[in-house]
Design an enzyme around this catalytic site. Structure first.
Site, PDB file in Angstrom:
ATOM      1  N   ASP A 101      39.359  69.305  25.824  1.00 55.61           N
ATOM      2  CA  ASP A 101      39.156  70.384  26.452  1.00 55.61           C
ATOM      3  C   ASP A 101      40.295  71.452  26.023  1.00 55.61           C
ATOM      4  O   ASP A 101      41.454  70.838  25.594  1.00 55.61           O
ATOM      5  CB  ASP A 101      39.515  70.431  27.888  1.00 55.61           C
ATOM      6  CG  ASP A 101      38.136  69.807  28.609  1.00 55.61           C
ATOM      7  OD1 ASP A 101      37.169  70.383  28.018  1.00 55.61           O
ATOM      8  OD2 ASP A 101      38.247  69.132  29.575  1.00 55.61           O
ATOM      9  N   ALA A 143      36.411  86.521  42.922  1.00 60.76           N
ATOM     10  CA  ALA A 143      35.625  86.251  41.995  1.00 60.76           C
ATOM     11  C   ALA A 143      34.455  87.601  42.239  1.00 60.76           C
ATOM     12  O   ALA A 143      33.838  87.754  41.061  1.00 60.76           O
ATOM     13  CB  ALA A 143      34.873  85.012  42.388  1.00 60.76           C
ATOM     14  N   THR A 195      35.023  90.905  42.981  1.00 57.51           N
ATOM     15  CA  THR A 195      35.473  91.975  42.053  1.00 57.51           C
ATOM     16  C   THR A 195      35.950  91.815  40.791  1.00 57.51           C
ATOM     17  O   THR A 195      35.855  92.567  39.891  1.00 57.51           O
ATOM     18  CB  THR A 195      36.643  92.764  42.762  1.00 57.51           C
ATOM     19  OG1 THR A 195      37.798  91.519  42.718  1.00 57.51           O
ATOM     20  CG2 THR A 195      36.315  93.053  44.118  1.00 57.51           C
ATOM     21  N   ARG A 196      36.279  90.431  40.349  1.00 55.49           N
ATOM     22  CA  ARG A 196      36.935  90.031  38.991  1.00 55.49           C
ATOM     23  C   ARG A 196      38.082  90.857  38.578  1.00 55.49           C
ATOM     24  O   ARG A 196      38.164  91.410  37.445  1.00 55.49           O
ATOM     25  CB  ARG A 196      35.657  89.957  38.139  1.00 55.49           C
ATOM     26  CG  ARG A 196      34.757  88.676  38.421  1.00 55.49           C
ATOM     27  CD  ARG A 196      33.603  88.565  37.639  1.00 55.49           C
ATOM     28  NE  ARG A 196      33.848  88.502  36.159  1.00 55.49           N
ATOM     29  CZ  ARG A 196      33.163  89.089  35.334  1.00 55.49           C
ATOM     30  NH1 ARG A 196      32.108  89.742  35.707  1.00 55.49           N
ATOM     31  NH2 ARG A 196      33.399  89.000  34.071  1.00 55.49           N
ATOM     32  N   SER A 238      42.050  92.902  40.032  1.00 51.92           N
ATOM     33  CA  SER A 238      43.275  92.637  40.875  1.00 51.92           C
ATOM     34  C   SER A 238      44.091  93.781  40.819  1.00 51.92           C
ATOM     35  O   SER A 238      43.564  94.739  39.930  1.00 51.92           O
ATOM     36  CB  SER A 238      44.169  91.423  40.833  1.00 51.92           C
ATOM     37  OG  SER A 238      44.722  91.527  39.419  1.00 51.92           O
TER      38      SER A 238
END
Lengths: 579, 691
Positions: free
Chosen positions: B311, B389, B391-392, B394
């Site tokens: 990953d 999640a 509004t994605r 800040s």
């Protein structure tokens, strides 16, 4: 360079130069590619297949291959027994030779069936022309063909793929005989005809010598016999004296031809493997390993034979020709020494001098050649024996580079190791146990009864030895080593035409022929079914000098560990005592 | 770490335990598992009978003292071999026990379900008392007592104790993120967790069983090697038995002790005695690397891996993105934009937010506009708007009514356009440029007016390129798996030096990639944590589940990494290779030893009747008796001398297979031939003093 040395170097290089193109040709034959010999042989082969109702395109797995191989061998065995036990009344017997005794027939039939040709009889008086041609020469062809076909199955199995289908045995077998053995034999036989080897069905000739004595000279279809004897690494001579006989091996040229003929296919099979699987570098590594082993054995042998016998030197007799006891003057010490090692590293076992009379070092090297039995080895089977050592080397080498071992992209696991180990074990087992039984009987001078009687009619076991002490031990060791290696040469000096030696040798021969064919074919068959793993930089590369070294070390160490005590009591003790 | 290992190799208490075990292991029922040492045991018993026979008046077998010494040396050989195995076991067990201990000393708030008592109530118990199916509660500040699955609630959890990563993670009931690991700390909220493993049934306990000789399954490679060794043993049985008639023929009586000595010397006792110790210590080394393997085979397979799926986040990159650049929008001064960006992040505790403040401050002080006065910023902030999640984005609302937001470009674009403002072409270009460089663009707006774009970049771990280069030399291909778009993925793949990448990867893509490589005959390893990963973990030849992963993932993989460290795969590969190499080199060494032993014993056996054989006594050993004794003493003491090598493993160097083979052949092959010549000669000189 000394002409004698030059002679053997020429022999060796000529063989190599012929073997590479022949290897390419053999690879094409097995791959079923179009070759120029198609036109000649295709109709003949088609005829054979039509008569026998065999479909040569039907693919077989490894078990089917082995079933066919063993079945036809069994039939041939019965045929050979029939010839040997009935030759007295069968046609083509101008010299009125008798039927063989049953124990001798058993030994002879088996030893020709297994490509060994031990010959506890003498060709002049022991067999008829019918037996020579339809019994023995037939077996010389088909036993060579069997070994080559088995090798072809292994070649097929080692290609980069996953499969159970490994070609058709009949196809490999017949083509080995028709397209490979037959043409080479015709050439070799023709050369011998020109050099004076007899080729006739007339019986003995009578000659009046200059002294006025009458001498009977055996004749027969010798040239044809000599050809397949060497080309198929059989080694069984038409005459009792084998290639030391002046009619079987008349001169230096015929000697060269026979030498080349016997090493030719063992060389070529290695290259054929390279061409067939497209791993030419690997084939050269294998060939080099075999050659280094051969040279290590042959150089000391030539050296000691040329030096002569120190015991004779002590008597103040000069030996300008080297140790010439038991050797033919027309070949000389060098060519005879070269022959003695060549004929033992490959499984021919034909002789052009008496091995009993060679120096202990040469005797030991002959024994080692047969104990290792895969420095070239016999046609087809030499490669199979070599393959076993490769599997063992791959296993140890794979571990040493930190990877579970794999060979040509296939993982070597417990099952393959089990088979390889059993095959590697059986060779020393047969040799040592056989020699141990004979030594025990000799040491106790056992009364052998029916099993043995010497010329004087005594049944004491020690009577079968011509020489006491270390040399006697070597004679017994040599006999079983020769059997177990399917070699067929004799140290001589051993009274071996009696039930004890005939029967015990026959048993050793059967095991030592078929197990080393079954084992490698089974391993290859199992490997072929496995998943193919592509090469990465972590893979142990087998086509390198380092890996070659490892294979060599594995062979030498196994042979040394198994046979060192026996050799120490035979040739080593004899040599140390002599010096 | 290394010094630590050295110290603990012969720890006092472990050695004491191992010595006790080496006597217990003399039981033939146990020895039977190891054909080589079993034959030695039979030889020892025969010598015991010979000693008794001599005591009862037999004269053909030499002196009692000599025979007894041989019996004693053979017994010691057996004990040495047992000791090697017992020591490896003891070390493995100690390691596993200490790991288990650290995880069992946490208090747990066990939930007593209503019905048993009147209401839901908690009771504090030791974590070791929790059984599968129990429920426990964790609240802010609690340490999670054991592994389990959240059945109710959501919480932020600090896993830094295990992963080393400071950013807290969110765990909630249902889905992939429901698993919690013992030892982690709950930072906020309250969760109810169901225990997923019985005490004594954890992976750790399975591992302990694997290092215990009795229940240990032999791996396929170990079986194949045992066959090879058994084969050699059989050869030498044949050699020694047939030597009897040979000796009769040579008129040399050989005493029983000489046969037994020759036999024990020749069979591969060195590797035979150390074989199981090597296997156990391989597992032990994995454990020391904080990896729990579920089978010995998995460790072996690791040495053969061809492909590693890694990953991106956490393995190749440090996991957090950092601000690397500010692009101001047209008509906005750079400093104004930076100022706003810093303001928007002052109370943002995410690593990204922190990095914006850090870089912004640095640039502003360079531009000498505001200076770094963090507290001044903070006092300006009225309200912190957290990332969701939905509004994605800040940001902050300032005391003066100004609203600053930062977020993904498409989310911000929607907000801007909704307010009727323009999303400039230059801004779009900047966004695309950042994405093309493998970065993440973060658009900053003030009252729905675009100020500029912050570039966040993945930071590639230092030294990762070297590790990939090392893997390449081992023949292992590395594949980066990432959710990034292909452009970003390619950029990072190139920078980190991986061989291949899977972009926009979904769990099915991993599965497909593994299947494709396996179809080509390759062995694939992957690391995963989610339930989504479980099928791929099961499909991979070596599946390493992170300990923080879900129970399903841990069940599917064949190893669990306690550190949740994705680079661990590299260590696992080396452990696997070491394991096989140690077996191979010691086998070679053991068999090569026989050459010298032959030169010692064969002349000794026959010298009486064949004096010429004195010339093969190349070591010039004192007498036949001293030669035989020296050989079997050498044979015995080489076992304990090689214990450190067996336990630590032969060093693996990624120099290519052929070079490695050459090196090991030289050291252990040639060395194996030469060392006993010197060793036996030296022992002979010592033995002479006593004879």
């Amino acid at each position: 360079m000394e002409p004698q040395i030059l002679g053997v170097v020429v022999m060796f290089i000529a063989t190599l130069l012929l073997a590479v193109p022949l290897g390419k040709y053999i690879a094409k034959v097995y791959a079923g590619q179009h070759i120029w010999t198609d036109r000649i042989f295709s109709p003949i082969e088609k005829l054979f297949f039509r008569i026998s109702r065999i479909d040569p395109t039907k693919e077989m797995n490894w078990k089917q291959h082995l079933t066919v191989l063993l079945t036809i061998n069994l039939i041939w065995f019965f045929w050979a027994m029939f010839c040997l036990l009935n030759q007295g009344w069968l046609p083509m017997n101008p010299d009125h030779n008798q039927n063989m005794t049953s124990d001798l027939a058993w030994n002879t039939a088996i030893s020709f069936l297994v490509n060994c040709n031990l010959q506890d009889y003498s060709g002049e008086t022991g067999v008829s022309y019918f037996t020579q041609i339809y019994g023995l020469m037939f077996l010389q062809f088909v036993s060579a063909g069997t070994g080559m076909a088995a090798a072809a199955v292994v070649f097929n199995a080692l290609r980069d793929r996953t499969t159970e289908q490994l070609g058709n045995f009949y196809n490999y077998f017949l083509k080995s005989c028709t397209r490979i053995l037959l043409p080479v034999c015709i050439l070799v036989a023709a050369i011998h005809l020109f050099e004076g080897t007899p080729m006739t069905f007339k019986g003995m000739d009578t000659v009046t010598t200059m002294q006025g004595d009458t001498m009977h000279v055996s004749r027969g279809p010798v040239a044809a016999f000599v050809a397949i004897k060497h080309v198929g690494t059989n080694g069984g001579g038409f005459y009792g004296a084998n290639s030391a006989h002046p009619l079987e091996n008349p001169n230096y040229l015929s000697n060269i031809v026979q030498m080349v003929a016997q090493i030719l296919i063992p060389f070529a099979m290695v290259f054929a493997f390279g061409f067939y699987t497209n791993k030419k570098r690997l084939a050269w590594v294998f060939w080099s390993v075999m050659t280094i082993g051969f040279l290590i054995l042959v150089v000391p042998a030539i050296y000691t034979e040329v030096q002569g016998n120190p015991n004779i030197a002590h008597m103040g007799i000069s030996q300008p020709g080297g140790n010439m006891e038991g050797k033919e003057v027309r070949f000389g010490a060098t060519a005879s020494a070269f022959w003695s090692i060549a004929t033992t590293v490959i499984s021919t076992g034909s002789v052009n001098g008496m091995h009993d009379s060679f120096m202990p070092v040469s005797g030991m090297n002959m024994l080692l050649g047969m104990m290792i039995n895969s420095f070239y080895g016999g046609v087809g089977v030499g490669f199979l024996n070599f393959f076993i050592y490769v599997i063992l080397a791959v296993f140890i080498g794979g571990l040493m580079v930190g990877r579970t071992p794999e060979f040509l992209g296939k993982k070597i696991e417990a099952k393959e190791m089990k088979i390889a180990m059993i095959i590697a074990l059986f060779h020393p087992f047969l040799i040592l146990v056989g020699t141990a039984v004979a030594s025990y009987l000799t040491a106790h001078d056992t009364n052998m009864g029916w099993w043995f009687a010497d010329a004087a009619g005594k049944h004491n076991a020690s009577g079968w030895l011509n020489n006491p002490s270390y040399h006697g031990f070597s004679e017994m060791l040599y006999q079983y080593t020769s059997c177990s290696a399917n070699n067929g040469s004799g140290f001589e000096g051993l009274a071996d035409n009696n039930p004890f030696w005939n029967i015990s040798a026959g048993i050793v021969l059967l095991f030592s022929r078929f197990l080393p064919i079954i084992g490698p074919v089974a391993i290859a068959g199992i490997l072929a079914q496995k998943k193919f793993i592509p090469v990465s930089s972590g893979t142990l590369k087998t086509d390198t000098g380092t890996f070659g070294m490892l294979v060599f070390a594995v062979k030498v160490i196994i042979a040394a560990l198994a046979f060192f005590p026996a050799l120490a009591l035979g040739p080593i003790a004899e040599w140390l005592k002599m010096h | 770490m290394k010094a630590d290992n050295k110290e603990s190799l012969f720890k006092k208490d472990l050695v004491a335990e191992a010595i006790k075990q080496s006597f217990i292991k003399l039981n033939p029922k146990y020895q039977y598992r190891n054909p080589v040492m079993f034959t030695v045991e039979i030889g020892t018993m025969v010598m015991m009978f010979v000693c008794a026979w001599i005591l009862s008046g037999e004269h053909s077998q030499g002196s009692f003292a000599y025979n007894f010494i041989i019996f004693f040396i053979l017994l010691v050989t057996l004990l040495f071999a047992n000791f090697a195995e017992a020591l490896a076991e003891a070390r493995g067990k100690a390691q596993a026990a200490s790991l288990r201990k650290t995880r069992e000393e946490t208090p747990a708030k066990k939930l007593i379900v209503p019905g048993e008592i009147f209401t839901s109530e908690t009771q504090v118990v030791a974590s070791s008392q929790l059984v599968k199916g129990d429920l426990f509660i964790c609240e802010t500040g609690d340490i999670v007592p054991t592994d389990g699955e959240i059945v109710e609630g959501i919480a932020t959890i600090d896993e830094s104790a295990i992963t080393g990563e400071s950013a807290p993670v969110i765990r909630e009931a249902g889905g992939d993120k429901s698993s919690v690991t013992g030892g982690t700390k709950v930072l906020s909220d309250k969760i109810i967790v169901k225990v997923t493993t019985e005490p004594g049934e954890s992976f750790l306990d399975k591992m302990i069983a694997l290092v215990e000789g009795a229940s240990r399954q032999k791996t396929p490679n170990e079986i194949a090697l045992t066959i090879l060794l058994a084969g050699f043993t059989l050869v030498f049985i044949i050699v020694c038995i047939t030597l009897y008639p040979f000796a009769l023929y040579a008129k040399t009586p050989i005493p029983i002790s000489a046969y037994i000595s020759l036999f024990v010397c020749l069979i591969p006792t060195t590797i035979g005695g150390l074989l199981s110790a090597i296997g156990i210590s391989g597992m032990d080394r994995a454990l020391r690397a904080n990896v729990i393997a579920k089978s010995g085979k998995a460790v072996e397979t690791a040495g053969d891996l061809d492909v590693l799926l890694l990953d991106k986040t956490g393995t190749i990159t440090i996991g957090n993105r950092k601000a690397t650049n500010f692009y101001n929008a047209p008509g906005v001064a750079l400093n104004e934009f930076i100022h706003a960006a810093v303001l928007s992040s002052v109370s943002d505790t995410t690593p990204e937010g922190k990095s914006i403040v850090e870089l912004g401050n640095k640039m502003l002080s360079e531009n000498a506009v505001f200076g770094a006065k963090l507290d001044k910023y903070q006092s300006a902030v009225l309200q912190q708007i957290d990332f969701t999640a939905e509004t994605r984005s800040s940001g902050v609302n300032l005391a003066n009514g100004v609203m600053i937001r930062k977020g993904a470009s498409d989310a911000i674009k929607a907000m801007v356009q909704k307010a009727g403002n323009l999303f400039d072409l230059e801004v779009t270009e900047a966004v695309n440029k950042i994405a093309g460089n493998g970065g993440t663009p973060l658009v900053v707006i003030e009252n729905d007016r675009v100020l500029g774009v912050v570039e966040l970049q993945d930071i590639i771990k230092t030294g990762i390129q070297e590790r990939f280069e090392r893997l390449r030399k081992m023949g292992v291909k590395t594949v980066m798996v990432t959710g990034d778009n292909p452009l970003t993925a390619k950029y990072i793949a190139g920078k980190a030096g991986v061989d291949d990448y899977i972009a926009e990867a979904k769990p099915e893509d991993k599965m497909a990639y593994i299947r494709k490589e396996q179809a080509a005959g390759k062995l694939v390893a992957m690391m995963g944590d989610g339930t989504n990963d479980a099928p791929a973990l099961a499909q991979a030849d070596v599946g390493v589940a992170m300990n923080s992963g879900t129970a399903a993932a841990k069940e599917a993989g064949n190893m669990v990494d306690l550190d949740n460290d994705p680079t661990k795969l590299i260590e696992i590969v080396e452990i696997g290779k070491q394991l096989l190499m140690t077996r191979g080199t010691l086998t070679t060494f053991s068999i090569a030893n026989d050459v010298a032993k032959y030169f010692a014993i064969v002349p000794a056996l026959f010298i009486a009747s064949i004096p010429a054989l004195q010339r093969i006594n190349v070591m010039n050993l004192h007498s036949p008796a001293s030669a035989i004794l020296s050989a079997i003493i050498f044979n015995a003491i080489i076992i304990p001398l090689l214990i450190p090598l067996a336990l630590k493993g032969v060093a693996y160097k990624p120099i290519g297979a052929s070079a490695l083979l050459r090196r090991n052949l030289l050291v252990y092959g040639l060395g194996g031939i030469l060392v006993p010549f010197i060793g036996i000669k030296l022992i002979d000189m010592v033995v002479m003093l006593f004879m």
